[in-house]
Structure formats: C-alpha cells, structure tokens
Scaffold this active site. Structure first.
Site, PDB file in Angstrom:
ATOM      1  N   ASP A  16       0.803  -1.206   0.111  1.00 28.80           N
ATOM      2  CA  ASP A  16      -0.130   0.114  -0.191  1.00 28.80           C
ATOM      3  C   ASP A  16       0.766   1.379  -0.097  1.00 28.80           C
ATOM      4  O   ASP A  16       0.507   2.397   0.527  1.00 28.80           O
ATOM      5  CB  ASP A  16      -0.751   0.017   1.195  1.00 28.80           C
ATOM      6  CG  ASP A  16      -1.709  -1.270   1.355  1.00 28.80           C
ATOM      7  OD1 ASP A  16      -2.325  -1.591   0.168  1.00 28.80           O
ATOM      8  OD2 ASP A  16      -1.854  -1.816   2.296  1.00 28.80           O
ATOM      9  N   LYS A  19       2.374   2.032  -5.336  1.00 30.91           N
ATOM     10  CA  LYS A  19       3.045   1.303  -6.390  1.00 30.91           C
ATOM     11  C   LYS A  19       2.146   1.520  -7.759  1.00 30.91           C
ATOM     12  O   LYS A  19       2.816   1.855  -8.607  1.00 30.91           O
ATOM     13  CB  LYS A  19       3.266  -0.029  -6.236  1.00 30.91           C
ATOM     14  CG  LYS A  19       4.388  -0.329  -4.986  1.00 30.91           C
ATOM     15  CD  LYS A  19       4.502  -1.840  -4.823  1.00 30.91           C
ATOM     16  CE  LYS A  19       3.526  -2.413  -4.381  1.00 30.91           C
ATOM     17  NZ  LYS A  19       2.877  -2.273  -2.911  1.00 30.91           N
ATOM     18  N   GLY A  43      -4.211  -4.445  -4.486  1.00 27.96           N
ATOM     19  CA  GLY A  43      -5.145  -3.792  -4.551  1.00 27.96           C
ATOM     20  C   GLY A  43      -4.701  -2.349  -5.029  1.00 27.96           C
ATOM     21  O   GLY A  43      -4.266  -1.651  -4.196  1.00 27.96           O
ATOM     22  N   HIS A  44      -4.308  -2.202  -6.365  1.00 28.72           N
ATOM     23  CA  HIS A  44      -3.764  -1.149  -6.908  1.00 28.72           C
ATOM     24  C   HIS A  44      -4.560   0.158  -7.150  1.00 28.72           C
ATOM     25  O   HIS A  44      -5.435  -0.186  -8.151  1.00 28.72           O
ATOM     26  CB  HIS A  44      -2.665  -1.334  -7.698  1.00 28.72           C
ATOM     27  CG  HIS A  44      -1.567  -2.098  -7.663  1.00 28.72           C
ATOM     28  ND1 HIS A  44      -0.594  -2.897  -8.395  1.00 28.72           N
ATOM     29  CD2 HIS A  44      -0.991  -2.582  -6.355  1.00 28.72           C
ATOM     30  CE1 HIS A  44       0.083  -3.569  -7.789  1.00 28.72           C
ATOM     31  NE2 HIS A  44      -0.153  -3.450  -6.221  1.00 28.72           N
ATOM     32  N   GLN A 214       2.367  -5.965  -2.993  1.00 38.53           N
ATOM     33  CA  GLN A 214       2.462  -6.168  -1.645  1.00 38.53           C
ATOM     34  C   GLN A 214       3.968  -5.479  -1.295  1.00 38.53           C
ATOM     35  O   GLN A 214       4.495  -4.309  -2.157  1.00 38.53           O
ATOM     36  CB  GLN A 214       2.722  -7.479  -1.194  1.00 38.53           C
ATOM     37  CG  GLN A 214       1.391  -8.257  -1.044  1.00 38.53           C
ATOM     38  CD  GLN A 214       1.041  -9.099  -2.486  1.00 38.53           C
ATOM     39  OE1 GLN A 214       1.584  -9.419  -2.930  1.00 38.53           O
ATOM     40  NE2 GLN A 214      -0.247  -8.548  -2.860  1.00 38.53           N
TER      41      GLN A 214
HETATM   42  P1  IMP Z   1      -2.390 -12.890   1.704  1.00 39.09           P
HETATM   43  O1  IMP Z   1      -1.427 -12.421   0.948  1.00 39.09           O
HETATM   44  O2  IMP Z   1      -3.866 -12.757   1.524  1.00 39.09           O
HETATM   45  O3  IMP Z   1      -1.860 -14.313   2.285  1.00 39.09           O
HETATM   46  O4  IMP Z   1      -2.206 -11.985   3.392  1.00 39.09           O
HETATM   47  C1  IMP Z   1      -1.001 -12.201   4.069  1.00 39.09           C
HETATM   48  C2  IMP Z   1      -0.401 -10.762   4.687  1.00 39.09           C
HETATM   49  O5  IMP Z   1      -0.220  -9.992   3.713  1.00 39.09           O
HETATM   50  C3  IMP Z   1      -1.834 -10.263   5.609  1.00 39.09           C
HETATM   51  O6  IMP Z   1      -1.193  -9.512   6.555  1.00 39.09           O
HETATM   52  C4  IMP Z   1      -2.268  -9.256   4.407  1.00 39.09           C
HETATM   53  O7  IMP Z   1      -3.097  -7.974   5.070  1.00 39.09           O
HETATM   54  C5  IMP Z   1      -1.093  -8.763   3.581  1.00 39.09           C
HETATM   55  N1  IMP Z   1      -1.085  -8.399   2.420  1.00 39.09           N
HETATM   56  C6  IMP Z   1      -1.387  -9.060   1.145  1.00 39.09           C
HETATM   57  N2  IMP Z   1      -1.469  -8.415   0.181  1.00 39.09           N
HETATM   58  C7  IMP Z   1      -1.489  -7.056   0.493  1.00 39.09           C
HETATM   59  C8  IMP Z   1      -1.473  -5.848  -0.223  1.00 39.09           C
HETATM   60  O8  IMP Z   1      -1.709  -5.605  -1.380  1.00 39.09           O
HETATM   61  N3  IMP Z   1      -1.271  -4.792   0.491  1.00 39.09           N
HETATM   62  C9  IMP Z   1      -1.190  -4.760   1.858  1.00 39.09           C
HETATM   63  N4  IMP Z   1      -1.083  -5.842   2.618  1.00 39.09           N
HETATM   64  C10 IMP Z   1      -1.094  -6.850   1.889  1.00 39.09           C
END
Ligand code: IMP
Length: 389
Positions: A16, A19, A43-44, A214
């Site tokens: 977040d 990017k 989520g971009h 991420q």
């Molecule tokens: P997962 O990727 O859904 O398995 O989540 C694992 C961890 O990464 C959790 O803490 C999510 O909140 C975090 N996370 C996954 N994708 C994002 C993102 O795009 N932005 C921020 N945090 C993310």
C-alpha cells in the site's frame, strides 16, 4: 533472442505504498508492464478520468493504450476475480483483451483455495486477505497446483475436481465448496487470451517495467515471517517470476510512503495508536483496497527502510502520500533503537509540500539511506506527480 532491460517498481514497506500510481506514471515509457508475483490480494488504486479504479490482477499499465500488460509465471490468477476485473475495465471503455498476455506457468486459484482460508486457522491468525493466496502457493510448491498450461489438457475439469477433493477430505465436518459457473466463465476467458512461454515472450522486447505488489516486509523469506504473504515481493521475485537473469535488471524504483501502514497482524515497531492513528486512517484513506479493513498506521521507519533498500538494490526512491501529513505540527521518523524501543527524530510539520520543513524531511531521508528521491506523489490524481530523476 535479446535480453530486455527490466526496470522494477517495488514496495519498501508492508504494501500500500502507492506502487500502482508510480507504475501508471512510468508505464508510458515502456512497451510492456509485467506483474511477477502475487494475485488478487493486491489492490492497486488508480484514478482514471476522475474515477477511482482498483486493479487486483491486471498490471497498472492498462490505462496506456500502447502498453502490453503481462502476468508472469510467479503470479497467481483467480479466474472469477479476473473475469470481473476485465468486465469492469471494459465497462470503462478500455479495450484490453488484445493487450494482455499470460505466462503458462501462472498458477490458478481455485474456489477450494479461498475455502481453505475460511476453514483453517492460519489465515485468521495472520490476517490474510482471504483470496486463497497461501493455499494456492502451497499447492504450487507441493507440486500439485494447476498452471495455466493445464488449460489445454482435456482432463482439466477432472484435475480441478481432484484437487478440490484432495483438500476437502481433510475437513470432513464442513461441506466443500461447489465449483460455481463463474469459475468456468473465467476459465473460458483465460483460454481466449494468449498463454505464452514467459522466457521467450519477454525476450522479444527491449524494455520491461516490472510491477511489484505487496511490499518487501511481506516477502515470504525476507519479511516478518509468519506475518507475510506467500510470494517473493522483492527483487528475487522479478528474476524467478519473469525468467530473467540479474544482468537484465536496470533501475530499481523503491516506493515508500512518508509514514507506514500495515494491514493484518504482525510486528510494527513504529505503530501509532489513538486519535493520531485515526486521523491518518481518515485523511490518508487507509482502508484496504481489497478487504476494506482499516490499515494500522505508524511513523516512517528508517531502520526497516535501509534494510529494504539494501535487500533489493534500490537505485531511486518514489515518495508518496507526504501530502497526507500536511497540517501536522510534528512528524517523526524512526532512526534507530530496537524494535521494542525505537528511537525517533522529530521534524517540524509542513502545510504544503513546498515548505522548507518538508524539504528538510526529504533531505534527511536521502542522507540516511544514501538513495535519492527521484519522484514525488503529491496527491491521489494522475497529475499529482513530480519526477526529478
Ligand atoms: P495474503 O497475501 O492474503 O496471504 O495475506 C498475508 C498478509 O499480507 C496479510 O497481513 C495481508 O494483510 C497482507 N497483504 C497481502 N496483500 C497485501 C496488499 O496488497 N497490501 C497490503 N497488505 C497485503
């Protein structure tokens, strides 16, 4: 066959960082923008013609009509989410099907992967996005996953059923999910798109912009394990996900927010609680673009930032959301100490990004991390962007 120069955009915090906006701004210089890891957990958020658009799987180059968008082998695709995303973008008047290509090694997220996140305890403990990311990558590494290459196999529907049954039998007290019609609709859409050999396809181009999702501190190896995602969000993921050697890597853009946020559980040394955190959440719109959860907020952490820069070989920084801090009397930055007892430097706040106080904040970051700030995002819209390098 040549070797493209691959410039890279990576998040240096817990995701977040903004990017998507940086990729959108840089994309015009590239024939291809490529995702290399992750899936619909991303989520971009972008603003296209004044309208807010959240991209989950399609690269943020899609708003440039001459840019091809590629999803490389290190990524995951959920066919249902993908079909919805394509439909949503087409409703905005974009013609995108002829500008999409997918690596044959991209792995599918099946309904059973999302279901596993609901019925097993790990996802709740970590606070995942519940998009099936962990279970789908687990299947990939256990070598029972389904890559896009399998869409050409006449037994594909049977493979989907077998993998579903394989997981469901471990949870005999909960009925397994049906495979909805929308899944097969998504599969047909994926079948209609070019599914290519990543190694060869990438080598047709002279320049690629690789779009990370991420952030570094969520990397499966380098992040705050086990509170991480299941892919390589770092430079390592670019090489593996796009089939390129280290010599291909050009400029590495590191994106950082002027403060820090984290969604989900896990350590956060500079976390702020109380009214200031609520103020940042409100003013910065710090609510997950995928899950709608409020993001935890904290000060910028230079200890973590130095680590992320060193790990990725970052050559230039893009600083985002400093405008959110406008109006605060004091802005803090972590400069050292331990994770449990961080030490801070305090800056006088700024009212606009032209204030001397803000310039001092930027100079301090540059001196401390020895990497220049080459671009500044000054607000949510496309034109709120200054490029220096
Ligand atoms: P997962 O990727 O859904 O398995 O989540 C694992 C961890 O990464 C959790 O803490 C999510 O909140 C975090 N996370 C996954 N994708 C994002 C993102 O795009 N932005 C921020 N945090 C993310």
């Amino acid at each position: 066959m040549g070797l493209p120069r691959v410039d890279v955009v990576l998040g240096l915090q817990w995701g977040d960082e903004g990017k998507g906006k940086v990729v959108d701004a840089l994309a015009v210089e590239y024939p291809v923008v490529a995702r290399f890891q992750g899936g619909p957990n991303a989520g971009h958020t972008l603003y296209h013609q004044g309208q807010k658009v959240v991209l989950h799987q399609i690269p943020a180059g899609i708003f440039h009509p001459n840019v091809l968008c590629f999803i490389g082998d290190g990524a995951l695709i959920d066919p249902e989410v993908f079909a919805q995303e394509v439909k949503g973008l087409e409703a905005l008047g974009l013609s995108l099907r002829e500008r999409l290509a997918l690596g044959r090694g991209v792995q599918l997220i099946l309904p059973i992967h999302r279901w596993l996140e609901e019925v097993s305890p790990e996802s709740a403990r970590i606070g995942t996005t519940r998009r099936g990311i962990g279970p789908a990558y687990a299947d990939r590494y256990a070598r029972r996953g389904l890559p896009l290459a399998q869409l050409d196999n006449p037994n594909f529907p049977q493979q989907v059923k077998e993998l579903t049954a394989y997981h469901a039998r471990h949870f005999s007290d909960v009925p397994p999910p049906e495979i909805p019609e929308d899944f097969w609709v998504g599969i047909e859409l994926l079948r209609s798109l070019p599914r290519v050999d990543t190694f060869s396809w990438i080598r047709q181009f002279d320049r690629i912009l690789a779009e990370g999702s991420q952030g570094t501190l969520l990397d499966i190896f380098a992040g705050t394990y086990p509170y991480v995602t299941s892919s390589h969000t770092t430079i390592a993921g670019v090489l593996a996900g796009l089939s390129v050697p280290p010599q291909a890597i050009g400029t590495v853009w590191g994106v950082l927010k002027a403060y820090t946020t984290r969604v989900g559980s896990g350590p956060f040394p500079t976390e702020i609680h109380g009214p200031l955190a609520a103020w940042l959440q409100e003013k910065g719109g710090e609510r997950g673009a995928t899950t709608g959860r409020l993001r935890r907020c904290g000060w910028l952490d230079l200890v973590a930032l130095r680590y992320a820069i060193a790990l990725n070989g970052v050559s230039v920084l893009a600083l985002t959301k400093a405008d959110v801090l406008c109006g605060l009397p004091e802005v803090k930055v972590r400069i050292g100490g331990s994770d449990t007892h961080p030490t801070y430097k305090s800056f006088s706040g700024w009212l606009t990004l032209n204030d001397e106080n803000f310039k001092e904040f930027v100079r301090f970051i540059e001196q401390e991390v020895r990497v220049p700030v080459g671009a500044l995002s000054t607000g949510p819209n496309r034109e709120d962007w200054k490029r220096y390098l």
